[in-house]
Design a protein around this motif. Structure first.
Motif, PDB file in Angstrom:
ATOM      1  N   PHE A 147       0.955  -1.067  -0.004  1.00 45.14           N
ATOM      2  CA  PHE A 147       0.084  -0.079   0.030  1.00 45.14           C
ATOM      3  C   PHE A 147       0.953   1.465  -0.087  1.00 45.14           C
ATOM      4  O   PHE A 147       0.688   2.290  -0.763  1.00 45.14           O
TER       5      PHE A 147
ATOM      6  N   VAL B 114      -5.159  -6.294  -1.551  1.00 50.36           N
ATOM      7  CA  VAL B 114      -4.068  -5.982  -2.429  1.00 50.36           C
ATOM      8  C   VAL B 114      -4.105  -6.792  -3.881  1.00 50.36           C
ATOM      9  O   VAL B 114      -4.753  -7.969  -3.863  1.00 50.36           O
TER      10      VAL B 114
ATOM     11  N   ALA C 146      -4.050  -1.214  -4.166  1.00 45.93           N
ATOM     12  CA  ALA C 146      -4.317  -1.767  -2.774  1.00 45.93           C
ATOM     13  C   ALA C 146      -5.258  -0.852  -1.919  1.00 45.93           C
ATOM     14  O   ALA C 146      -5.267   0.395  -2.290  1.00 45.93           O
TER      15      ALA C 146
END
Length: 259
Positions: free
Chosen positions: A95, A118, A231
């Motif tokens: 992320f 993700v 993400a």
């Protein structure tokens, strides 16, 4: 600074030293045998590290065993916080790698318990699907975004029209222009414009990350240079909520209602 690096190197050179400090912080005082049982290592290894910690000035030895002194206590607290931060950063790397650092002012420590979705080669739309899933059950939502997918648009509209929800969307002018020019969105877009329960605001600038306040959940999403979602993190932390409320207000205050 050399002394600082030497102290850090001394502590991290052996995991046993940090684990001894952790044990002493938990039990306040321990004998060598307690350390052996807790660490599961030899008597020689425990004694060598205890002696080193005493010599370093962080642990005190007395008749009842070993205990942290004031500097050892402060050191362990600081080291523990640092270790937690490193663990959070490593876990959230998929992320964080897509976040513009100058635009994200939330303390990463507040995301320690956040859940992350993700995108992968097997499931490239995982973040988008998770976002849409959250909208399906939302009573109220507020969203800031520079990218709007049809699934998310349709779900937002259905939620407020069919299910009595309430929503706000702050969208960039460039994203809105793309939607208006795409014939596949035209009917849905007109439906949204005619729905009073779903308010749309146009932000003349860049929104560096997706931000969603969906009931009690805060969602933060990132995308790559091609605007492909990579993400999504979700948190119910109060500190994250306060930050999200503030950032959302900043975007909305300078945005214009869609006419």
């Amino acid at each position: 600074m050399s002394g600082v690096f030497e102290a850090i190197d001394f502590l991290t050179r052996s995991q046993n030293r940090a684990r001894i400090l952790e044990l002493l912080d938990d039990r306040e005082c321990c004998r060598r045998r307690d350390c052996e049982e807790h660490l599961g290592v030899s008597r020689t290894t425990v004694q060598r590290n205890l002696d080193a910690l005493v010599e370093q000035g962080w642990v005190r030895e007395h008749n009842d065993g070993y205990e942290l002194n004031a500097s050892g206590q402060r050191l362990y607290e600081t080291f523990s916080e640092f270790a937690d931060s490193v663990e959070t950063i490593e876990r959230l790397q998929p992320f964080l790698r897509w976040l513009p650092p100058d635009e994200f002012d939330l303390d990463i420590a507040h995301l320690a318990d956040a859940e992350m979705t993700v995108a992968s080669s097997n499931n490239p739309y995982a973040p988008v699907n998770r976002h849409v899933d959250a909208l399906q059950s939302a009573d109220e939502f507020r969203i800031c975004t520079s990218v709007i997918g049809r699934d998310a648009m349709e779900q937002s509209w259905r939620r407020v029209v069919d299910d009595g929800g309430k929503g706000e969307v702050v969208v960039t002018a460039s994203a809105l222009s793309s939607i208006q020019e795409d014939s596949t969105y035209s009917e849905l877009f007109e439906n949204i414009r005619g729905t009073s329960a779903l308010s749309v605001y146009v932000y003349d600038g860049e929104i560096p990350f997706y931000l969603g306040l969906i009931d009690d959940i805060v969602q933060i999403g990132v995308e790559d240079a091609e605007q492909i979602p990579r993400a999504l993190v979700e948190s119910e932390s109060q500190s994250v909520r306060e930050w999200a409320e503030q950032r959302y207000s900043q975007f909305k205050q300078v945005a214009e209602p869609l006419q």
